[in-house]
Motif scaffolding. Structure first.
Motif, PDB file in Angstrom:
ATOM      1  N   ILE A 217       0.918  -1.086   0.003  1.00 12.88           N
ATOM      2  CA  ILE A 217      -0.048   0.000  -0.011  1.00 12.88           C
ATOM      3  C   ILE A 217       0.912   1.199  -0.044  1.00 12.88           C
ATOM      4  O   ILE A 217       0.581   2.067  -1.004  1.00 12.88           O
ATOM      5  N   PRO A 218       1.859   1.541   0.933  1.00 13.94           N
ATOM      6  CA  PRO A 218       2.328   2.631   0.702  1.00 13.94           C
ATOM      7  C   PRO A 218       3.555   2.869  -0.281  1.00 13.94           C
ATOM      8  O   PRO A 218       3.909   3.758  -0.832  1.00 13.94           O
TER       9      PRO A 218
ATOM     10  N   ILE B 145       4.230   6.443  -5.496  1.00 13.61           N
ATOM     11  CA  ILE B 145       4.400   6.647  -6.946  1.00 13.61           C
ATOM     12  C   ILE B 145       3.786   8.072  -7.242  1.00 13.61           C
ATOM     13  O   ILE B 145       4.263   9.137  -7.693  1.00 13.61           O
ATOM     14  N   PRO B 146       2.412   8.446  -6.910  1.00 12.71           N
ATOM     15  CA  PRO B 146       1.776   9.640  -7.038  1.00 12.71           C
ATOM     16  C   PRO B 146       2.342  10.708  -6.298  1.00 12.71           C
ATOM     17  O   PRO B 146       2.353  11.954  -6.801  1.00 12.71           O
ATOM     18  N   VAL B 147       2.771  10.384  -5.121  1.00 13.45           N
ATOM     19  CA  VAL B 147       3.420  11.617  -4.134  1.00 13.45           C
ATOM     20  C   VAL B 147       4.840  11.899  -4.888  1.00 13.45           C
ATOM     21  O   VAL B 147       5.256  13.274  -4.962  1.00 13.45           O
TER      22      VAL B 147
ATOM     23  N   GLY C 262       7.796  14.929 -13.452  1.00 16.45           N
ATOM     24  CA  GLY C 262       7.093  14.338 -12.437  1.00 16.45           C
ATOM     25  C   GLY C 262       6.467  12.811 -13.111  1.00 16.45           C
ATOM     26  O   GLY C 262       6.665  11.611 -12.508  1.00 16.45           O
ATOM     27  N   LEU C 263       6.076  12.888 -14.449  1.00 11.99           N
ATOM     28  CA  LEU C 263       5.655  11.595 -15.114  1.00 11.99           C
ATOM     29  C   LEU C 263       6.760  10.644 -15.120  1.00 11.99           C
ATOM     30  O   LEU C 263       6.721   9.426 -14.843  1.00 11.99           O
ATOM     31  N   LEU C 264       7.961  11.260 -15.412  1.00 13.08           N
ATOM     32  CA  LEU C 264       8.976  10.161 -15.847  1.00 13.08           C
ATOM     33  C   LEU C 264       9.484   9.681 -14.271  1.00 13.08           C
ATOM     34  O   LEU C 264       9.798   8.462 -14.369  1.00 13.08           O
ATOM     35  N   ALA C 265       9.758  10.394 -13.405  1.00  8.45           N
ATOM     36  CA  ALA C 265       9.878   9.911 -12.320  1.00  8.45           C
ATOM     37  C   ALA C 265       9.040   8.917 -11.803  1.00  8.45           C
ATOM     38  O   ALA C 265       9.393   7.978 -11.084  1.00  8.45           O
TER      39      ALA C 265
ATOM     40  N   ALA D  37       7.852   3.341 -10.538  1.00  5.38           N
ATOM     41  CA  ALA D  37       6.857   2.081 -10.615  1.00  5.38           C
ATOM     42  C   ALA D  37       7.753   0.820 -11.031  1.00  5.38           C
ATOM     43  O   ALA D  37       7.189  -0.181 -10.691  1.00  5.38           O
ATOM     44  N   VAL D  38       8.741   0.936 -11.769  1.00  7.57           N
ATOM     45  CA  VAL D  38       9.724  -0.238 -12.367  1.00  7.57           C
ATOM     46  C   VAL D  38      10.962  -0.511 -11.708  1.00  7.57           C
ATOM     47  O   VAL D  38      11.617  -1.390 -12.086  1.00  7.57           O
TER      48      VAL D  38
END
Length: 465
Positions: A64-65, A70-72, A86-89, A94-95
């Motif tokens: 969960i955290p 990822i969005p944070v 922001g999107l690249l980070a 995520a991967v």
């Protein structure tokens, strides 16, 4: 959630479950005396366990955290550098193989990473647009981050250090001083714990070397071979920050580079400095800096020349390496196989067997799996047999080494003895204990048969093996 229950619990994960199961008085005592680090995670796990105590259910609490980070991180990258960064980070995190690995572990690392990232986002907002809501959010997230893991406190120090890169007239001094004082007061219990606690719990940590530093960078970049690419991209980002410094001096333009740079570098430098007196450099402890590395890599990607030879090719390379790291974790990375070891002990045990675990605390994962496996039935329908009498340690774990009188009396009471060894350190004392135990049992029963599992060795001494 992929393959959450596929791998066996290792020692620390089993300890997490055991501690969270304790009665409230014992639970509070252990936290106050020994386990204040990660106290928040243990409390949350205690509240989570009524949902189930299987590997997948327990580890889901860490997912969960990890997902929420990822969005944070996207929001932080967007605030400092724009939507594209922001999107690249967010994509790189995520991967990231290490992020995925510790999202699937029953420990508090992913919680600490999330709270450290959230605190950094709120700190950036507090510096630029202070408000009472942002102030309160920063204080709470910063304090909870340190209660999730002590090393998160180094992230807060990085926050404070980054203010040196802003013009004094741009600092919301009252808000920052109030936040710092409030965080300090709320962390006083942890300070008192550290003042009265020795460092015996991390006595296994080796003095740092170049290899240990490389392991930290490897963990921050992922599990694959992308560490060199991450270093290059972070270097590109820091180069842009240095150019901004030369052009503008202290300014928001410089500070937005300084914040993630200090978040990445300062915890590592502090750990190395402390390690001169007491080794504390452990890759998983420094995961609190993982989002900073990812964010700088995203900035570096965004600063590459546009086109196939630049950003797109760089991003494709990083993603290929990252996916290989994730596959490496799921396919090749092996945790201690306590599930298999316990199943073996239960299946092979006979009446008149004795079992010794050394060091004594490695009995914990055996107890966890023994309680679960005896509830199932073997293929023929019969219940699984007992592994034998556990003669060391007792359930209180009060003993440090097997008593010589206990070992001497084993041949009169038992026909066979199994010794389960794991986490046997390289210290002289551990070697002496294992050496004496082997010599005494070999003299009484003859040389042992050895069965090996991942990071675990089972020695069988006895007549009629």
């Amino acid at each position: 959630m992929l393959l959450l229950g596929h791998k066996s619990f290792w020692l620390d994960e089993a300890f997490s479950v055991e501690l969270a199961r304790q009665a409230w008085p014992e639970f509070r005592r252990v936290l106050a005396e020994r386990e204040a680090n990660s106290a928040l995670y243990f409390l949350l796990l205690r509240l989570w366990l009524p949902l189930g105590d299987g590997e997948a259910t327990v580890r889901a609490l860490s997912v969960i955290p990890a997902v929420a980070t990822i969005p944070v991180l996207y929001a932080l990258g967007r605030q400092l550098f724009g939507v594209r960064v922001g999107l690249l980070a967010a994509l790189l995190l995520a991967v990231n193989g290490s992020h995925i690995r510790y999202a699937q572990e029953a420990r508090g690392y992913s919680l600490a990473v999330f709270l450290a990232t959230l605190a950094t986002l709120l700190f950036a907002r507090l510096v630029r647009r202070p408000s009472s809501g942002v102030w309160l959010g920063y204080v709470l997230s910063a304090v909870l981050a340190v209660y999730s893991h002590f090393f998160a406190g180094l992230v807060l120090i990085a926050h404070a250090a980054s203010l040196a890169f802003l013009p004094r007239q741009d600092l919301p001094r009252r808000s920052l001083l109030g936040a710092g004082a409030s965080v300090g007061v709320l962390l006083l219990p942890l300070g008192m714990f550290l003042a009265r606690t020795d460092a015996g719990q991390i006595a296994w940590v080796k003095p740092p070397s170049g290899w240990e530093v490389l392991q930290v960078l490897w963990a921050l970049a992922g599990i694959g071979s992308e560490v060199a690419v991450y270093l290059v991209l972070a270097g590109v980002a820091l180069g842009a920050g240095a150019a901004a410094w030369r052009a503008r001096g202290r300014s928001f333009e410089v500070w937005r580079y300084a914040l993630p740079a200090l978040w990445l570098v300062l915890p590592l430098i502090a750990a190395l400095a402390v390690s001169v007196a007491k080794p504390v450099l452990v890759d998983r402890y420094l995961l609190v800096s993982l989002p900073a590395f990812v964010l700088l890599a995203a900035v570096g990607l965004e600063r590459l020349p546009a086109g196939w030879a630049g950003r797109r090719l760089g991003l494709a390379g990083v993603l290929v390496l990252a996916v290989s790291g994730v596959l490496l974790y799921h396919v090749a990375f092996k945790k201690e196989d306590w599930r298999g070891t316990t199943g073996f002990l239960l299946a092979e045990g006979r009446p008149g067997d004795a079992v010794i675990f050394y060091p004594p605390y490695v009995r914990r994962p055996f107890d966890y799996y023994a309680a679960r496996l005896v509830e199932h039935r073997a293929p023929g329908g019969e219940t699984r047999r007992s592994a034998g009498d556990v003669v060391f340690p007792s359930e209180s774990y009060a003993e440090l080494v097997p008593d010589s009188a206990l070992v001497a009396g084993l041949p009169e009471r038992y026909s066979r003895v199994r010794v389960v060894l794991s986490h046997v350190g390289s210290s002289g004392s551990d070697r002496d204990v294992v050496g004496r135990l082997d010599a005494d049992l070999t003299r009484a029963f003859g040389p042992p048969d050895t069965t090996r599992f991942q990071e675990i060795k089972v020695l069988l001494y006895g007549r009629g093996q």
